[in-house]
Design a protein around this motif. Structure first.
Motif, mmCIF file in Angstrom:
data_model
loop_
_atom_site.group_PDB
_atom_site.id
_atom_site.type_symbol
_atom_site.label_atom_id
_atom_site.label_comp_id
_atom_site.label_asym_id
_atom_site.label_seq_id
_atom_site.Cartn_x
_atom_site.Cartn_y
_atom_site.Cartn_z
ATOM 1 N N GLU A 93 1.022 -1.455 0.032
ATOM 2 C CA GLU A 93 0.192 0.075 0.067
ATOM 3 C C GLU A 93 0.719 1.450 -0.218
ATOM 4 O O GLU A 93 0.442 2.008 -0.631
ATOM 5 C CB GLU A 93 -0.687 0.093 1.094
ATOM 6 N N ALA A 94 1.905 0.987 0.625
ATOM 7 C CA ALA A 94 2.613 2.185 0.966
ATOM 8 C C ALA A 94 3.981 2.470 -0.158
ATOM 9 O O ALA A 94 3.493 3.609 -0.679
ATOM 10 C CB ALA A 94 4.099 2.046 1.745
ATOM 11 N N PHE A 95 3.173 1.499 -0.893
ATOM 12 C CA PHE A 95 4.661 1.508 -2.545
ATOM 13 C C PHE A 95 3.756 2.107 -3.438
ATOM 14 O O PHE A 95 4.167 2.956 -4.363
ATOM 15 C CB PHE A 95 5.430 0.167 -3.110
ATOM 16 N N ASP A 96 2.329 1.048 -3.839
ATOM 17 C CA ASP A 96 1.836 1.890 -4.043
ATOM 18 C C ASP A 96 0.992 3.562 -4.419
ATOM 19 O O ASP A 96 1.013 4.473 -5.221
ATOM 20 C CB ASP A 96 0.372 1.026 -4.290
ATOM 21 N N ASP A 97 0.724 3.948 -3.292
ATOM 22 C CA ASP A 97 0.802 5.539 -2.802
ATOM 23 C C ASP A 97 2.169 6.023 -2.834
ATOM 24 O O ASP A 97 1.807 7.206 -4.305
ATOM 25 C CB ASP A 97 0.746 5.535 -1.194
ATOM 26 N N PHE A 98 3.217 5.575 -2.792
ATOM 27 C CA PHE A 98 4.730 6.489 -3.251
ATOM 28 C C PHE A 98 4.550 6.941 -4.427
ATOM 29 O O PHE A 98 4.489 7.949 -5.260
ATOM 30 C CB PHE A 98 5.740 6.055 -2.745
ATOM 31 N N MET A 99 4.356 6.309 -5.481
ATOM 32 C CA MET A 99 4.506 5.740 -6.906
ATOM 33 C C MET A 99 3.562 6.253 -7.285
ATOM 34 O O MET A 99 3.286 7.397 -8.625
ATOM 35 C CB MET A 99 4.124 4.269 -7.413
ATOM 36 N N ASP A 100 2.105 6.527 -6.961
ATOM 37 C CA ASP A 100 0.781 7.135 -7.241
ATOM 38 C C ASP A 100 1.651 8.338 -7.483
ATOM 39 O O ASP A 100 0.902 9.458 -8.444
ATOM 40 C CB ASP A 100 -0.195 7.008 -7.585
ATOM 41 N N ARG A 101 1.617 9.183 -6.367
ATOM 42 C CA ARG A 101 2.456 10.361 -6.469
ATOM 43 C C ARG A 101 3.122 10.828 -6.754
ATOM 44 O O ARG A 101 3.304 11.709 -7.883
ATOM 45 C CB ARG A 101 2.482 10.758 -4.482
ATOM 46 N N VAL A 102 4.549 10.071 -7.258
ATOM 47 C CA VAL A 102 5.353 11.002 -7.812
ATOM 48 C C VAL A 102 4.815 10.690 -9.217
ATOM 49 O O VAL A 102 5.321 11.531 -9.990
ATOM 50 C CB VAL A 102 6.404 9.268 -7.940
ATOM 51 N N VAL A 103 4.175 9.343 -9.484
ATOM 52 C CA VAL A 103 3.521 9.803 -11.229
ATOM 53 C C VAL A 103 2.723 10.967 -11.224
ATOM 54 O O VAL A 103 2.942 11.636 -12.414
ATOM 55 C CB VAL A 103 2.360 8.523 -11.625
ATOM 56 N N GLU A 104 1.976 10.992 -10.262
ATOM 57 C CA GLU A 104 1.012 12.017 -10.234
ATOM 58 C C GLU A 104 2.372 13.750 -10.236
ATOM 59 O O GLU A 104 1.556 14.599 -11.461
ATOM 60 C CB GLU A 104 0.501 12.631 -8.839
ATOM 61 N N GLU A 105 2.925 13.776 -9.311
ATOM 62 C CA GLU A 105 3.878 15.022 -9.862
ATOM 63 C C GLU A 105 4.506 15.008 -10.556
ATOM 64 O O GLU A 105 5.354 16.332 -10.720
ATOM 65 C CB GLU A 105 4.365 15.455 -8.125
ATOM 66 N N ASN A 106 4.943 14.169 -11.538
ATOM 67 C CA ASN A 106 6.010 14.024 -12.831
ATOM 68 C C ASN A 106 4.860 13.855 -14.337
ATOM 69 O O ASN A 106 5.431 12.639 -14.699
ATOM 70 C CB ASN A 106 7.037 13.715 -12.539
ATOM 71 N N PRO A 107 4.357 14.909 -14.515
ATOM 72 C CA PRO A 107 2.997 14.771 -15.697
ATOM 73 C C PRO A 107 3.505 14.228 -16.813
ATOM 74 O O PRO A 107 3.232 13.303 -17.855
ATOM 75 C CB PRO A 107 2.364 15.532 -15.978
ATOM 76 N N GLY A 108 5.012 14.857 -17.054
ATOM 77 C CA GLY A 108 5.904 14.772 -18.403
ATOM 78 C C GLY A 108 6.773 13.101 -18.525
ATOM 79 O O GLY A 108 6.743 13.299 -19.297
#
Length: 180
Positions: A93-108
């Motif tokens: 759950e923490a891994f998916d939250d981390f990855m989802d946040r990084v993806v969202e913050e780096n849309p390019g």
């Protein structure tokens, strides 16, 4: 497009199968990025995604679940309720939250959206090196706090150990200071 969820691989056979599937799907080389959810591993992940887009290569983002004994120290802040939960479930759950946040913050960085998320259990350095053997990546990109002096001698550095023992090139990324 929905991002992939973390997959827990428990055997070497599962790791090899996952690596072959990633290679077959993209037809590209692999960049392995071990993460521990720190700012430094986030900076390494972003740098690795930029490399993957330039080369092109497939990203496999790795989290090694390591919490000895029955005391969930590293993940204790992530436990939301007092209930019996496997450490691997909390880590996923923490891994998916981390990855989802990084993806969202780096849309390019499209490579981040497509990155495979792989989890294994064990000692981080040992498992990272084992995965390098099975995945045969073109490189490993990982974050480091950059400890020096006495702290480095006493605490050690997983990144330093990986650099010394890894048979493929390793790039170490440190999160830039906010002043820079």
């Amino acid at each position: 497009m929905t991002s992939p969820k973390a997959i827990l691989a428990t055997t070497s056979k599962e790791i090899r199968k996952h690596a072959q599937a990633a290679r077959d799907q993209s037809g590209r080389d692999i960049i392995l990025v071990p993460v521990d959810f720190s700012d430094h591993s986030e900076a390494a992940l972003i740098q690795a995604a930029a490399y993957a887009e330039m080369m092109p290569a497939t990203l496999i983002v790795l989290h090694v679940v390591h919490d000895p004994g029955e005391m969930p120290g590293y993940y204790s802040g992530l436990i939301k309720k007092k209930k019996v939960t496997r450490i691997q479930d909390i880590a996923a759950e923490a891994f998916d939250d981390f990855m989802d946040r990084v993806v969202e913050e780096n849309p390019g960085l499209d490579t981040l959206c497509e990155a495979d998320r792989l989890m294994v259990t064990g000692l981080p350095v040992t498992r990272i090196l084992e995965l390098v053997k099975h995945l045969d990546p073109m490189m490993v990109v990982m974050g480091s706090q950059g400890r020096t002096g006495l702290k480095h001698l006493v605490i050690g550095s997983k990144a330093s150990q990986v650099v010394q023992l890894c048979p493929v090139p390793v790039t170490i990324v440190k999160k830039p200071d906010s002043e820079e």
